[in-house]
Design a protein around this motif. Structure first.
Motif, short mmCIF file in Angstrom:
data_model
loop_
_atom_site.label_atom_id
_atom_site.label_comp_id
_atom_site.label_asym_id
_atom_site.label_seq_id
_atom_site.Cartn_x
_atom_site.Cartn_y
_atom_site.Cartn_z
N LYS A 7 0.87 -1.24 -0.18
CA LYS A 7 -0.03 -0.06 -0.08
C LYS A 7 0.80 1.12 0.13
CE LYS A 7 -4.18 -1.98 2.11
NZ LYS A 7 -4.75 -2.10 3.29
N GLU B 256 0.42 4.63 -0.44
CA GLU B 256 0.06 5.91 0.29
C GLU B 256 0.77 5.75 1.93
OE1 GLU B 256 -0.25 8.61 -0.76
OE2 GLU B 256 -0.41 7.97 -2.78
N GLU B 257 0.46 4.43 2.43
CA GLU B 257 0.91 4.16 3.57
C GLU B 257 2.39 4.27 3.79
OE1 GLU B 257 -0.05 0.42 4.80
OE2 GLU B 257 -2.40 0.88 4.93
N ARG C 18 2.84 6.43 -8.01
CA ARG C 18 2.75 6.01 -9.30
C ARG C 18 4.26 5.33 -9.44
NH1 ARG C 18 -1.00 5.96 -13.43
NH2 ARG C 18 0.18 5.15 -15.27
N ARG D 19 -10.47 -6.24 -12.28
CA ARG D 19 -11.36 -4.96 -12.03
C ARG D 19 -12.16 -4.74 -13.36
NH1 ARG D 19 -6.85 -2.45 -8.42
NH2 ARG D 19 -7.06 -3.73 -6.75
N ASP E 228 -9.99 -4.11 0.23
CA ASP E 228 -9.18 -3.24 -0.45
C ASP E 228 -10.01 -1.85 -0.56
OD1 ASP E 228 -7.43 -1.66 -1.95
OD2 ASP E 228 -6.85 -3.54 -2.98
N LEU E 229 -9.86 -0.88 -0.19
CA LEU E 229 -10.70 0.35 -0.25
C LEU E 229 -10.35 1.14 -1.38
CD1 LEU E 229 -10.88 1.81 3.29
CD2 LEU E 229 -12.79 0.67 2.06
N ASP E 230 -9.05 1.08 -1.95
CA ASP E 230 -8.69 1.62 -3.01
C ASP E 230 -9.56 1.01 -4.29
OD1 ASP E 230 -6.99 3.29 -2.09
OD2 ASP E 230 -4.96 1.98 -1.88
N GLU E 231 -9.57 -0.33 -4.40
CA GLU E 231 -10.32 -1.10 -5.15
C GLU E 231 -11.77 -0.63 -5.35
OE1 GLU E 231 -9.57 -5.42 -5.76
OE2 GLU E 231 -11.49 -5.54 -4.58
N MET F 141 -13.17 2.02 -4.23
CA MET F 141 -13.35 3.50 -4.66
C MET F 141 -13.25 3.26 -6.34
SD MET F 141 -14.34 5.29 -2.49
CE MET F 141 -15.06 3.96 -1.75
N GLU F 142 -12.30 2.47 -6.64
CA GLU F 142 -12.10 2.42 -8.09
C GLU F 142 -13.05 2.04 -9.12
OE1 GLU F 142 -7.73 1.32 -8.68
OE2 GLU F 142 -8.90 -0.07 -10.35
N VAL G 142 -11.86 9.72 3.28
CA VAL G 142 -11.38 8.49 4.06
C VAL G 142 -11.89 8.60 5.29
CG1 VAL G 142 -9.55 7.63 4.89
CG2 VAL G 142 -9.31 8.42 2.66
#
Lengths: 369, 511
Positions: B195, B197-198, B226, B437, B456-459, B461-462, B486
């Motif tokens: 992850k 960002e973490e 990225r 996805r 997986d929150l990113d997933e 949200m995507e 968030v």
């Protein structure tokens, strides 16, 4: 029919003798299973212990040496199971069944020359002071040393599992072998030791039958006691105190059956009252313990009590309706200890929530990676 | 800063496959060092060597300037190296204190240990009751047990393996506070995660592994997520894009389900309601163990619900089994790949027959048409790029990610009207996850409805149009995913407002 010919003292004393082999074997199997290993070969290890103990006692002239030899013999046979399951990754259930077949066959072979011989007897160990208590003295304190040893071992096993680091590691291995491995514990070593302990205890139990209870050698002398020990472990929810209870319940019913047969009393004539008496005893204990621990739940307790009384009444009716038919009674006499022990332990294990959950890794193969 | 642990030329091969190839980097005292990499990049092998679970084939490690070659985890712990595992290291049937004692070399008496667990856990803001059974704890609390177990031994180096994958955003904040406090006390931390960002907010330095080799180091505070991702994957990422469109007719609705699971460690579903429309993707977040498995089993038909509670295209299907639901067009893919979604010892072709027979008409008069089944299996393998020697390979012989692609592909390609998936990209590498996805998005674009349960929150949200969260068996009111912050998500996961309380299906709120 002669109720008066049954001596209560003799009955309770024979109860302890009848229970000891089951208790020894079940304690060993319980430790093995708490380490996550399901060894169904108890019957085979018991009978190997029975013949090893018998042969060594005769050759050496000492019953004590016989018991040591029996423990070694049982442990040695269990190592066959350990090699198969822990090093060659064989599935545990068929390996255990095969172990029983090997044990029974091998014991019969070794036992050929010993048929008809009498083993040296083991002296009784009367506990000073206690032996002279009226009733309880002759019932509890005038036995051979192995009876006391089995009870001491039960306490030691309980303390070991609950309070020692070794016991904690053993339980951890049985609960989650991957985690135990990741923390650096030697899963295989712990399991091999637990299997060996189970084998030695089964061997002791077997020798108790051939050296003290019977005492002589015939093929198939253990007569299914190993299987009962296995069932007791499961229905006792892998708890030492319940294993003791289960073993004594089965032993008691076996002794009762023999006494009734000797006195020519139909089992159905006494069984209903015994069941109801058990219900009353259960109720008193449950209420006392429940109010002491402040966990008394009246409804289920009353329900179980009512179930006991109900079963007793049904049995009473069956007895009256069949007029204590002897064919029915013969059937019941031989199966009663098995059925009753299982039923009672099922009721107990079903009543305590979650307690019937066995070790999570029971019977699963561990491979380090 | 002085150097604590230095790795040089570590190499380890398993059965001819090189897991680590001359890996070398160093961790300074009081530093939080990130170890980044895809699944199978060699992170866990490296960590196992540092923690003494396996020995390197070649290469050296030095700790405090002295040679360090632990041959067991006990030896590693004695040298001051502790590790927080993500899986496989707690004993559910034992209590917290017993679990902690098992991870220590010379544990004190149980009463003393219980007291120090209370003290240390309060000092670091991770309160724990030492006498509770671990099986009753939440995922976040279980992790605390692991952390406390390490902290009680006063480690010099703390290894953390994907610690946040089971935590809510708020719990992650608490964890990070604890880790920063440790860092300020001079403890070094080796932080393994993907992850990004973490890592950017926590770590001082990062080493990136790919195919067992170190492919780069960077300062995560100044490198973009990225850039780090592309270093990890080794190629430019294709990120699926969500096309806005209006949803159509309601396909599946659930009204006020109450469901009590069989297992004592399961979660009870409480008055749970939801609905999905054609073309919609409903993302369901939440920490593991809050009813995800139970929700999936109620929707798939493995568990039956009270009649009238599950309605599919106007028809009450609450008491229908999985096959009857499949025939109608409601398909599902559960989380556990081996043993639940696929039969481990059966081939991919046989596994195809297990769920696709009805919709793809793979059988006639109860005889399976194997050639037709194989053709369909080949199609799945080709479309979803499942890497397998052949369609005859046993399901268990595939790597986790490849099997995941297969079990998702198998359902997606049966042309479902409603698809329910649980953790669709768990353990799948970034590029394969992106293609899974994309497949879900394509499915929705084609008019199907998708319910995606994931941690997986990113997933979520995507891909989601609407987002809801499970908390202790209750579902929050679904909200439009776009624009959720968030904090809002964290509150939903913490159980702030639930449909069980307000009794409204989410669309009025979100419309």
């Amino acid at each position: 029919m002669d109720l008066g010919s049954i001596s209560l003292v003799a009955f309770f004393a024979s109860l302890m003798v009848a229970s000891t082999p089951i208790l020894l074997a079940a304690l060993g199997e319980m430790v093995t299973e708490r380490a996550g290993v399901l060894n169904l070969g108890v019957e085979g290890m018991m009978i190997i212990g029975a013949i090893c103990g018998f042969a060594i006692a005769i050759e050496s002239g000492s019953a004590a040496a016989g018991f040591l030899g029996a423990a070694a013999g049982g442990a040695l046979l269990s190592m066959l199971f350990a090699i198969l399951t822990q090093f060659l990754y064989a599935t545990q259930v068929p390996s255990g069944l095969a172990l029983t077949l090997v044990g029974v066959g091998l014991a019969s072979l070794i036992g050929q020359p010993y048929v008809g011989e009498s083993p040296p007897l083991m002296g009784k160990l009367h506990i000073p002071v206690f032996e002279s208590i009226p009733f309880f003295g002759p019932v509890m304190f005038q036995h051979d040393p192995i009876v006391y040893l089995s009870l001491i071992l039960a306490v030691l096993v309980g303390v070991f599992l609950k309070y020692t680091r070794g016991g904690l590691i053993l339980r951890a291995v049985g609960e989650n072998h991957d985690a135990a491995h990741a923390l650096g514990y030697k899963v295989r070593l712990v399991r091999v030791m637990a299997i060996g302990f189970g084998g030695a205890m089964a061997g002791l139990g077997g020798a108790y039958i051939s050296l003290i209870r019977v005492p002589q050698w015939t093929d198939g002398i253990t007569g299914g006691i190993g299987w009962i020990a296995l069932a007791i472990v499961v229905f006792a929810s892998w708890k030492p105190e319940r294993v003791v209870f289960g073993a004594y319940l089965f032993g008691g019913l076996t002794a009762l059956q023999l006494n009734l047969q000797a006195a020519n009393i139909p089992l159905l004539f006494v069984l209903p009252y015994l069941v109801m008496l058990a219900g009353v005893i259960y109720f008193v204990i449950a209420v006392a313990v429940g109010s002491w621990k402040k966990t008394l739940d009246v409804k289920p307790t009353l329900k179980t009590f009512a179930q006991f009384i109900g079963v007793g009444l049904v049995l009473l009716l069956i007895g009256i309706a069949t007029n204590y038919a002897s064919s029915l009674d013969l059937l019941m006499l031989s199966s009663a200890p098995f059925v009753a022990t299982i039923v009672v332990l099922v009721v107990i294990s079903a009543r305590s929530k979650g307690a019937s959950n066995g070790p999570a890794m029971l019977g699963k193969i561990f491979q380090a990676h | 800063m002085t150097e604590l642990l230095k790795l040089q030329g570590l190499t380890k091969a398993y059965l001819g496959v090189i897991a680590n190839d001359h890996v070398g980097f160093s961790i300074a005292k009081g530093e939080v060092h990130a170890l980044l990499g895809e699944n199978g990049a060699g992170k866990s092998t490296l960590v196992k060597m540092i923690y003494g679970l396996t020995k390197p084939d070649s290469g050296t490690m030095t700790l405090h300037g002295a040679p360090y070659a632990p041959n067991s985890p006990q030896a590693a712990r004695a040298s001051g190296v502790a590790m927080v595992f993500q899986h496989f290291s707690l004993f559910e049937a034992l209590n917290v204190a017993e679990n902690v004692a098992l991870g220590m070399e010379n544990p004190p008496k149980m009463n003393d240990l219980a007291r120090s667990i209370r003290e240390v856990s309060h000092t670091y803001g991770l309160p724990l009751d030492p006498h509770r059974t671990v099986g009753d704890l939440s995922a976040g609390e279980r992790q605390r047990v692991e952390i406390i177990r390490c902290l009680l031994q006063d480690p010099k180096l703390l290894i953390m393996d994907e610690p946040t994958s089971v935590l809510t955003p708020q719990e992650v904040e608490i964890l990070f506070t604890t880790l920063r406090k440790l860092q300020s006390e001079g403890t070094s931390i080796l932080y393994i995660s993907h992850k990004l960002e973490e890592i950017r907010s926590l770590c001082d330095d990062a080493t990136i592994l790919r195919m067992g080799k170190v492919v780069g180091t960077c300062d995560p505070k100044t490198t973009t997520a990225r850039d780090m991702a592309e270093l990890m994957v080794g190629e430019t990422l294709h990120i699926p894009t969500r096309e806005a469109k209006e949803s159509g007719a309601e396909l599946l609705s659930v009204q006020g389900i109450e469901f009590a699971p069989q297992s004592p460690f399961g979660t009870r579903l409480k008055n749970l309601s939801l609905s999905v429309k054609s073309g919609e993707i409903l993302g369901i977040g939440g920490v593991a163990g809050n009813g995800q498995d139970e929700l999936l089993s109620v929707l798939s038909g493995e568990a039956k619900a009270q009649s009238g509670s599950v309605v599919f295209e106007g028809q009450d299907i609450s008491t229908l089994g999985p096959n009857a639901r499949r025939a109608l067009g409601l398909l599902s893919a559960p989380e556990e790949r081996l043993g639940h979604a696929a039969a481990p010892n059966m081939s991919l072709i046989e596994n195809t027959a297990l769920t696709a027979t009805i919709r793809k008409k793979l059988s006639k008069n109860n005889f399976i048409n194997w050639s037709k089944t194989e053709k369909f299996a080949q199609e799945i393998i080709k479309t979803f790029d499942v890497r397998t020697p052949s369609a005859n390979a046993a399901a268990r012989s595939l790597s986790g990610g490849n099997l995941q692609k297969f079990v998702i592909g198998r359902e997606v390609m049966q042309d479902p009207k409603v698809l329910v998936v649980n953790q669709p990209t768990w353990g799948v590498d970034a590029s394969a996850a992106a293609s899974i996805r994309q497949a879900l998005l394509d499915l929705a674009a084609g008019g199907a409805a998708v319910i995606c349960i994931s941690q997986d929150l990113d997933e979520l949200m995507e891909i989601s149009d609407h987002f809801a969260a499970l908390n202790e068996g209750k579902l929050s009111v679904p909200r439009v995913a776009k624009g959720l912050t968030v904090d809002e998500i964290g509150l939903m996961m913490g159980g702030a407002e639930t449909s069980s309380d307000t009794q409204i299906a989410g669309h009025e709120v979100s419309a």
